[in-house]
Design an enzyme around this catalytic site. Structure first.
Site, PDB file in Angstrom:
ATOM      1  N   HIS B  81      60.934 -76.028  57.598  1.00 24.71           N
ATOM      2  CA  HIS B  81      62.537 -76.694  57.979  1.00 24.71           C
ATOM      3  C   HIS B  81      63.167 -75.566  57.773  1.00 24.71           C
ATOM      4  O   HIS B  81      64.257 -75.760  58.709  1.00 24.71           O
ATOM      5  CB  HIS B  81      62.763 -77.755  56.508  1.00 24.71           C
ATOM      6  CG  HIS B  81      64.353 -78.486  56.504  1.00 24.71           C
ATOM      7  ND1 HIS B  81      64.456 -78.266  58.039  1.00 24.71           N
ATOM      8  CD2 HIS B  81      65.168 -78.286  56.439  1.00 24.71           C
ATOM      9  CE1 HIS B  81      66.134 -79.198  58.091  1.00 24.71           C
ATOM     10  NE2 HIS B  81      66.303 -79.110  57.013  1.00 24.71           N
ATOM     11  N   ASP B 110      75.893 -63.535  86.942  1.00 25.68           N
ATOM     12  CA  ASP B 110      75.213 -63.747  86.493  1.00 25.68           C
ATOM     13  C   ASP B 110      75.640 -62.691  84.933  1.00 25.68           C
ATOM     14  O   ASP B 110      76.229 -61.637  84.635  1.00 25.68           O
ATOM     15  CB  ASP B 110      73.505 -63.252  87.452  1.00 25.68           C
ATOM     16  CG  ASP B 110      72.465 -63.892  86.703  1.00 25.68           C
ATOM     17  OD1 ASP B 110      72.504 -64.489  84.936  1.00 25.68           O
ATOM     18  OD2 ASP B 110      71.995 -65.398  87.239  1.00 25.68           O
ATOM     19  N   TRP B 146      62.930 -70.692  52.762  1.00 29.66           N
ATOM     20  CA  TRP B 146      63.339 -69.257  53.810  1.00 29.66           C
ATOM     21  C   TRP B 146      63.752 -68.633  53.664  1.00 29.66           C
ATOM     22  O   TRP B 146      63.858 -67.644  54.227  1.00 29.66           O
ATOM     23  CB  TRP B 146      64.661 -70.537  54.782  1.00 29.66           C
ATOM     24  CG  TRP B 146      65.647 -70.396  54.888  1.00 29.66           C
ATOM     25  CD1 TRP B 146      66.470 -70.703  53.564  1.00 29.66           C
ATOM     26  CD2 TRP B 146      66.459 -69.186  54.636  1.00 29.66           C
ATOM     27  NE1 TRP B 146      67.314 -70.546  53.274  1.00 29.66           N
ATOM     28  CE2 TRP B 146      67.550 -69.836  54.242  1.00 29.66           C
ATOM     29  CE3 TRP B 146      66.408 -68.592  55.843  1.00 29.66           C
ATOM     30  CZ2 TRP B 146      68.897 -68.973  54.867  1.00 29.66           C
ATOM     31  CZ3 TRP B 146      67.513 -67.667  57.145  1.00 29.66           C
ATOM     32  CH2 TRP B 146      68.471 -68.365  55.967  1.00 29.66           C
ATOM     33  N   SER B 173      64.029 -60.626  69.818  1.00 24.70           N
ATOM     34  CA  SER B 173      64.413 -61.212  70.906  1.00 24.70           C
ATOM     35  C   SER B 173      65.575 -61.522  70.594  1.00 24.70           C
ATOM     36  O   SER B 173      66.570 -61.466  71.509  1.00 24.70           O
ATOM     37  CB  SER B 173      63.839 -63.373  71.058  1.00 24.70           C
ATOM     38  OG  SER B 173      64.206 -63.846  71.529  1.00 24.70           O
ATOM     39  N   SER B 174      66.647 -62.012  69.874  1.00 26.31           N
ATOM     40  CA  SER B 174      67.983 -61.841  69.458  1.00 26.31           C
ATOM     41  C   SER B 174      68.988 -60.696  69.888  1.00 26.31           C
ATOM     42  O   SER B 174      70.070 -60.877  70.458  1.00 26.31           O
ATOM     43  CB  SER B 174      67.569 -62.344  67.880  1.00 26.31           C
ATOM     44  OG  SER B 174      68.111 -63.931  67.452  1.00 26.31           O
ATOM     45  N   HIS B 257      73.967 -63.577  54.749  1.00 34.18           N
ATOM     46  CA  HIS B 257      75.774 -63.818  55.214  1.00 34.18           C
ATOM     47  C   HIS B 257      76.318 -64.182  56.438  1.00 34.18           C
ATOM     48  O   HIS B 257      76.230 -64.448  57.243  1.00 34.18           O
ATOM     49  CB  HIS B 257      75.984 -63.233  53.898  1.00 34.18           C
ATOM     50  CG  HIS B 257      77.011 -64.799  53.752  1.00 34.18           C
ATOM     51  ND1 HIS B 257      77.090 -65.791  53.563  1.00 34.18           N
ATOM     52  CD2 HIS B 257      78.207 -64.511  54.393  1.00 34.18           C
ATOM     53  CE1 HIS B 257      78.158 -66.501  53.059  1.00 34.18           C
ATOM     54  NE2 HIS B 257      79.027 -65.894  54.240  1.00 34.18           N
ATOM     55  N   GLU B 259      74.243 -63.938  58.965  1.00 37.87           N
ATOM     56  CA  GLU B 259      73.583 -64.970  59.442  1.00 37.87           C
ATOM     57  C   GLU B 259      74.593 -65.831  60.125  1.00 37.87           C
ATOM     58  O   GLU B 259      74.250 -66.484  60.584  1.00 37.87           O
ATOM     59  CB  GLU B 259      72.631 -65.244  59.114  1.00 37.87           C
ATOM     60  CG  GLU B 259      71.408 -66.327  59.410  1.00 37.87           C
ATOM     61  CD  GLU B 259      70.964 -66.270  61.133  1.00 37.87           C
ATOM     62  OE1 GLU B 259      71.256 -64.685  61.622  1.00 37.87           O
ATOM     63  OE2 GLU B 259      70.414 -66.735  61.760  1.00 37.87           O
ATOM     64  N   TYR B 261      77.634 -66.340  59.337  1.00 37.37           N
ATOM     65  CA  TYR B 261      78.557 -66.603  60.526  1.00 37.37           C
ATOM     66  C   TYR B 261      78.058 -66.593  61.899  1.00 37.37           C
ATOM     67  O   TYR B 261      78.386 -67.321  62.623  1.00 37.37           O
ATOM     68  CB  TYR B 261      79.632 -65.452  60.033  1.00 37.37           C
ATOM     69  CG  TYR B 261      80.070 -65.786  58.918  1.00 37.37           C
ATOM     70  CD1 TYR B 261      81.317 -66.845  58.903  1.00 37.37           C
ATOM     71  CD2 TYR B 261      79.253 -65.540  57.867  1.00 37.37           C
ATOM     72  CE1 TYR B 261      81.704 -67.690  57.604  1.00 37.37           C
ATOM     73  CE2 TYR B 261      80.417 -65.406  56.807  1.00 37.37           C
ATOM     74  CZ  TYR B 261      81.249 -66.441  56.725  1.00 37.37           C
ATOM     75  OH  TYR B 261      82.037 -67.051  55.141  1.00 37.37           O
ATOM     76  N   SER B 272      87.164 -74.696  70.343  1.00 39.00           N
ATOM     77  CA  SER B 272      88.092 -74.109  70.534  1.00 39.00           C
ATOM     78  C   SER B 272      88.710 -74.206  72.229  1.00 39.00           C
ATOM     79  O   SER B 272      89.583 -73.527  72.405  1.00 39.00           O
ATOM     80  CB  SER B 272      88.346 -72.542  69.920  1.00 39.00           C
ATOM     81  OG  SER B 272      88.344 -72.820  69.040  1.00 39.00           O
ATOM     82  N   HIS B 306      77.172 -62.893  46.389  1.00 35.94           N
ATOM     83  CA  HIS B 306      77.656 -64.667  46.358  1.00 35.94           C
ATOM     84  C   HIS B 306      76.498 -65.010  45.910  1.00 35.94           C
ATOM     85  O   HIS B 306      76.250 -66.391  45.355  1.00 35.94           O
ATOM     86  CB  HIS B 306      79.293 -64.948  46.469  1.00 35.94           C
ATOM     87  CG  HIS B 306      78.699 -65.270  48.328  1.00 35.94           C
ATOM     88  ND1 HIS B 306      79.953 -65.370  49.399  1.00 35.94           N
ATOM     89  CD2 HIS B 306      77.316 -65.872  48.775  1.00 35.94           C
ATOM     90  CE1 HIS B 306      79.608 -65.384  50.648  1.00 35.94           C
ATOM     91  NE2 HIS B 306      78.335 -66.408  50.165  1.00 35.94           N
ATOM     92  N   HIS B 307      75.225 -64.773  47.157  1.00 37.34           N
ATOM     93  CA  HIS B 307      74.130 -65.659  46.838  1.00 37.34           C
ATOM     94  C   HIS B 307      74.106 -65.678  45.701  1.00 37.34           C
ATOM     95  O   HIS B 307      71.931 -66.563  45.472  1.00 37.34           O
ATOM     96  CB  HIS B 307      73.633 -65.452  48.032  1.00 37.34           C
ATOM     97  CG  HIS B 307      74.071 -65.617  49.689  1.00 37.34           C
ATOM     98  ND1 HIS B 307      73.998 -67.149  50.130  1.00 37.34           N
ATOM     99  CD2 HIS B 307      74.975 -65.650  49.780  1.00 37.34           C
ATOM    100  CE1 HIS B 307      74.456 -67.059  51.358  1.00 37.34           C
ATOM    101  NE2 HIS B 307      75.155 -65.775  51.206  1.00 37.34           N
ATOM    102  N   THR B 332      89.415 -68.454  57.430  1.00 36.69           N
ATOM    103  CA  THR B 332      88.897 -69.579  58.281  1.00 36.69           C
ATOM    104  C   THR B 332      89.928 -71.230  58.149  1.00 36.69           C
ATOM    105  O   THR B 332      89.885 -72.161  59.205  1.00 36.69           O
ATOM    106  CB  THR B 332      87.417 -70.357  57.553  1.00 36.69           C
ATOM    107  OG1 THR B 332      86.827 -68.833  56.673  1.00 36.69           O
ATOM    108  CG2 THR B 332      86.938 -71.615  57.505  1.00 36.69           C
ATOM    109  N   LYS B 335      92.185 -70.756  61.448  1.00 35.95           N
ATOM    110  CA  LYS B 335      91.517 -71.370  62.068  1.00 35.95           C
ATOM    111  C   LYS B 335      91.410 -73.011  62.809  1.00 35.95           C
ATOM    112  O   LYS B 335      91.907 -73.209  63.682  1.00 35.95           O
ATOM    113  CB  LYS B 335      89.608 -71.093  62.896  1.00 35.95           C
ATOM    114  CG  LYS B 335      89.410 -69.863  62.995  1.00 35.95           C
ATOM    115  CD  LYS B 335      88.843 -69.227  63.195  1.00 35.95           C
ATOM    116  CE  LYS B 335      88.178 -68.669  64.318  1.00 35.95           C
ATOM    117  NZ  LYS B 335      87.883 -68.859  65.458  1.00 35.95           N
ATOM    118  N   ARG B 454      67.784 -77.580  43.597  1.00 41.86           N
ATOM    119  CA  ARG B 454      66.743 -77.970  44.765  1.00 41.86           C
ATOM    120  C   ARG B 454      65.349 -77.228  44.902  1.00 41.86           C
ATOM    121  O   ARG B 454      64.714 -76.748  43.999  1.00 41.86           O
ATOM    122  CB  ARG B 454      67.974 -76.974  45.489  1.00 41.86           C
ATOM    123  CG  ARG B 454      67.529 -75.645  45.348  1.00 41.86           C
ATOM    124  CD  ARG B 454      68.915 -75.334  46.209  1.00 41.86           C
ATOM    125  NE  ARG B 454      67.902 -74.621  47.943  1.00 41.86           N
ATOM    126  CZ  ARG B 454      68.878 -73.343  48.236  1.00 41.86           C
ATOM    127  NH1 ARG B 454      69.574 -72.036  47.952  1.00 41.86           N
ATOM    128  NH2 ARG B 454      68.297 -73.097  50.004  1.00 41.86           N
TER     129      ARG B 454
END
Lengths: 313, 539
Positions: B81, B110, B146, B173-174, B257, B259, B261, B272, B306-307, B332, B335, B454
């Site tokens: 998932h 294009d 994951w 690809s990314s 991390h 990622e 963002y 926006s 921090h993870h 943040t 924003k 979890r």
């Protein structure tokens, strides 16, 4: 009332029947095959439908409790402030009430202001948190040192230093619990938290816990003590706690460690100093009559390791 | 204003290939709009696939005890998932938006590298197939979460290798997609479209693309080391050979991390665009929005640990990562304040895109607050790896990224398809999704505070009620997305609905509204002449 667990001195919390469950179960009737069971708060463990941390049993856990409360109030105030403004705008500055769009000027002080004020708030948060981090990390001058070894899927406890030195045993989920899980119809206030041999510690003493593991990463946590520390194979880490009251306290493995991750709970029994000394004597007598328990743990450990090695499929 | 169309009329289609018919149009697609459509359909398919796995998770957790899956399969569901939603659903969806909208927004004909664009899309399909088929490999799909923490990954079956391979393909690809976006944005803007006049969506994607190029190779390194540990006797992370499992976590989160963002910055961009359009005002503090986005991106490189507060870092490490993480709240916050200021004294209407945008701000900010609470290392000590974290990141990833994507579909969908969606259906989709989302995830905060870890297939009885409520919310949320596909997406794709005007939104600004609806296959073939604000085509 189904309760296989002996409630310690603190007394039992009044049973709350799960009426909400019965109501909500209707859409999922297919999954809900049994009648709603009564379940009570487990002192030292989870409470029914709790909305906050478990009641603290150490000074650090108490501080965490109030720190979290402070953060909650802070966030709620900012939330009300910001969204008060937003919803006021949504209410009054709508086209349907005839409000005309008006471009605002963008003075520098506004942008600076809402950068600097949050910065100050953040600093205000960081200061108390820093003190707690330092306190949490101070594992020096412990009265008792215990090594906790995470294994798939049980815990090994070795009393390394202090009263009880040399005691060692394994602690795993009560087998009946796992069968109940498989049956799909569990019951009991200590479901998934009942172990065969709880970790026993004296009240009011600084206990240093050294964590390690033999196969994969596990994490040893006891929410009421405010502690959680990964148990990492090949490495040792430590944490400390000083339980302020006697009783039973519960936690579970908190780092994904394979299929039985949910089935290796932690049970810490906090005894008064006298009871603890008596327990130590008892254990020592048992040990002299048996194979040395610590070598037994070591044996188990190496067995596990070879199992893990052969288990890479 | 109709310069583009006039150009079409006078030249016809003689200067390029005609649109290929049938499947060849899609397999050989080099047109940014076709590739954008492919990306969006692909990501929606993956969203439904990953969502189905989530329904399985929530069904098992509906009540305590094991009813549907054994714990091994349960772990496979949570792992896949996560992987599918992050790499298969959210990331490609934003790339789809980039493909469709960037050339239209900057007045380019294009994307810069049209054939590479095709390749970067079609690489995703075999990767997705490998991931989907992992469930049928011996031992089932990977079940290490994951995050693929070592050394648990060493115990996984062959599907682990397949998944690593698939993640490499997705990463390639990314990276190609990112290069394409950077080159397009930097080189193909119409004359007059200076960087600081670019729409916010372009800005956020430009910054995101740099993040991707910086961190995808880091992930590739981490999973390659996992692969060699598994098969070639290395011991990067294998403690049995002297490796360090915590090192894996450092490398992974150095990718992980930024990622998150990558998954949220383009969402900020979409919001926006939408808020000013329906407030009928300019975006408040455009420049500060750009700086805030860049600050978030830069800070995202120095917060990764921090993870890992519970891995047992030294005090100084914990303090550094705690301070840097808290700092992210500042840009943040800027924003959010700018969006609210944009709405202030506006002349707002609340069509479906605006509902999603306001919903985004409201619910995403809640995820931001729980993020602030989690940033405090001592509190995180309690909440780490509990359901509180699950609630937190679903508030940012679902109520953040996914809500903005829905808002974007309603906002630009008329431009893509040439027909308006049904406003009633859009509202049903929004309101029920919002309610079910909160029903699903709000109680998870309580579960985490109460101490439920979890990735648990089963839990103590005391957590039963909140889990049941959460499951009901999740089922409802899942159903609403099927509703969205059947009653909103399919009718729009089949051209059912009121004909969309060139600019369906009164307050919308930007070059995408200077071309007809649906956008013709080729737009801005010669660079348009822009007005001073670079939002209108003149002549």
């Amino acid at each position: 009332m189904i309760n296989t667990y002996k409630v310690p001195k603190g007394g039992r919390c009044p049973g709350r029947s799960r009426t909400a469950t019965t109501f909500l179960a209707l859409p999922g009737a297919a999954l809900w095959s049994g009648a709603a069971q009564a379940v009570n708060d487990l002192p030292g463990g989870p409470a029914v439908n709790a909305v906050n941390f478990q009641p603290p049993a150490t000074r650090i856990a108490e501080i965490l409790h109030s720190l979290h409360g402070f953060m909650l109030v802070l966030c709620a105030s900012i939330f009300v402030l910001v969204f008060g403004v937003m919803f006021y705008a949504i209410w009054r500055h709508r086209k349907s009430v005839g409000h005309q769009a008006k471009e605002l000027s963008e003075p520098l002080w506004v942008e600076l202001g809402w950068t600097i004020v949050p910065l100050l708030i953040v600093i205000g948060m960081a200061l108390p948190a820093t003190k707690v981090v330092v306190a949490q990390k101070d594992t020096s001058n412990a009265d008792l040192t215990i090594k906790v070894t995470g294994m798939q899927w049980k815990w090994g406890y070795d009393y390394l230093k202090g009263e009880g030195e040399g005691i060692a045993f394994l602690s795993m989920l009560d087998t009946g619990q796992r069968e109940m899980a498989n049956s799909g119809r569990p019951e009991g206030d200590d479901y998934l938290l009942k172990v065969d041999h709880p970790l026993v510690v004296p009240v009011g003493k600084k206990v240093r816990v050294i964590t390690t593991a033999i196969d994969v990463i596990h994490a040893w946590m006891v929410p009421a003590f405010g502690v959680k520390q990964d148990a990492i194979p090949g490495f040792v880490r430590d944490l400390w706690f000083r339980a302020e009251k006697t009783g039973d306290f519960y936690g579970q493995c908190a780092e994904l460690c394979g299929k039985e991750h949910a089935f290796m709970p932690i049970h810490v029994k906090v005894l008064s100093q006298d009871d603890y000394s008596r327990w130590v004597v008892e254990q020592k007598t048992l040990m002299t009559g048996q194979v040395d328990a610590s070598s037994q743990v070591a044996g188990e450990a190496s067995e596990q390791r070879s199992e893990a090695g052969g288990n890479t499929r | 204003m109709n310069a583009v169309i006039d150009h079409h009329a006078s030249h016809g289609h003689d200067d390029h290939h005609p649109v290929l018919a049938g499947w060849r149009r899609w397999v050989f697609a080099t047109n940014h709009k076709d590739i954008g459509t492919l990306y969006l359909l692909f990501s929606f398919t993956m969203l439904l696939f990953g969502g189905t796995l989530a329904m399985g998770i929530r069904a098992e957790l509906f009540r305590p005890g094991l009813q549907l899956f054994n714990p091994e399969l349960f772990n496979q569901l949570t792992t896949m998932h996560g992987i599918i939603m992050v790499f298969g659903a959210i990331m490609p969806a934003f790339v789809g938006f980039a493909n469709w909208m960037l050339p239209l927004q900057i007045g380019a004909s294009d994307m810069a590298f049209a054939r590479m664009n095709n390749f970067s899309f079609w690489l995703m399909v075999p990767a997705a197939l490998i991931i989907a088929l992992a469930f049928f490999m011996p031992g089932g799909a990977p079940a290490a979460g994951w995050t693929l923490y070592a050394p648990l990954t060493l115990q996984m079956g062959p599907s682990m290798d397949a998944t690593i391979f698939a993640m490499h393909i997705l990463g390639a690809s990314s990276i190609m997609g990112s290069i394409n976006i950077i080159v397009t944005v930097l080189n193909m803007r119409a004359p007059g479209m200076t960087l600081m006049k670019m729409p916010m969506f372009c800005w956020t994607w430009l910054i995101t693309a740099y993040l991707l190029i910086a961190v995808i190779p880091v992930l590739a390194g981490a999973i390659t080391m996992t692969l060699t540990d598994r098969h070639f006797g290395t011991s990067f992370f294998n403690p049995a050979g002297g490796g360090d499992p915590v090192m894996y976590q450092h490398i992974f989160w150095f990718f992980g991390h930024p990622e998150v963002y990558i998954l949220i910055l383009p969402a900020f961009g979409i919001i926006s665009q939408i808020i000013p359009a329906f407030a009928r005002k300019r975006l408040f503090g455009y420049a500060s929005m750009v700086y805030a986005t860049a600050s978030i991106a830069i800070l995202s490189f120095v917060v990764w640990a921090h993870h890992m507060y519970t891995t047992g870092m030294p005090v100084t490490g914990q303090l550094f990562f705690m301070y840097s993480t808290m700092l992210i709240a500042v840009p943040t916050g800027v924003k959010v304040f700018n969006w609210v200021a944009t709405m202030w004294k506006g002349s707002m209407t609340f069509e479906t895109p605006m509902l999603w945008a306001v919903g985004f701000i409201f619910v995403f900010t809640m995820g931001g607050f729980t993020g602030l609470i989690l940033s405090m290392a001592p509190i995180d000590q309690q909440l780490h790896d509990t359901y509180y974290v699950v609630a937190h990141f679903h508030y940012t990833m679902v109520a953040g990224s996914l809500f903005s994507l829905f808002g974007g579909v309603y906002y630009w969908g008329p431009k893509w398809t040439g027909v308006m969606y049904s406003e009633t259906r859009g509202r049903i989709h929004f309101w029920l999704s919002l309610i079910f989302f909160n029903l699903a995830f709000f109680p998870q905060h309580f579960l985490g505070l109460g101490g439920m870890p979890r990735r648990y297939a089963d839990y103590p009885m005391q957590f039963a009620d909140f889990n049941m409520i959460s499951s009901i919310g999740a089922f409802g949320f899942g159903l609403m997305q099927v509703y969205f596909f059947v009653f909103v997406v399919i009718p729009m794709m089949r051209g059912r609905g009121a004909k969309a005007p060139q600019k369906p939104w009164e307050g919308a600004e930007g070059l995408e509204w200077e071309v007809p609806s649906p956008a013709p296959h080729h737009t801005f073939e010669i660079p348009p002449r822009l007005d001073a604000s670079a939002t209108r085509v003149i002549d």
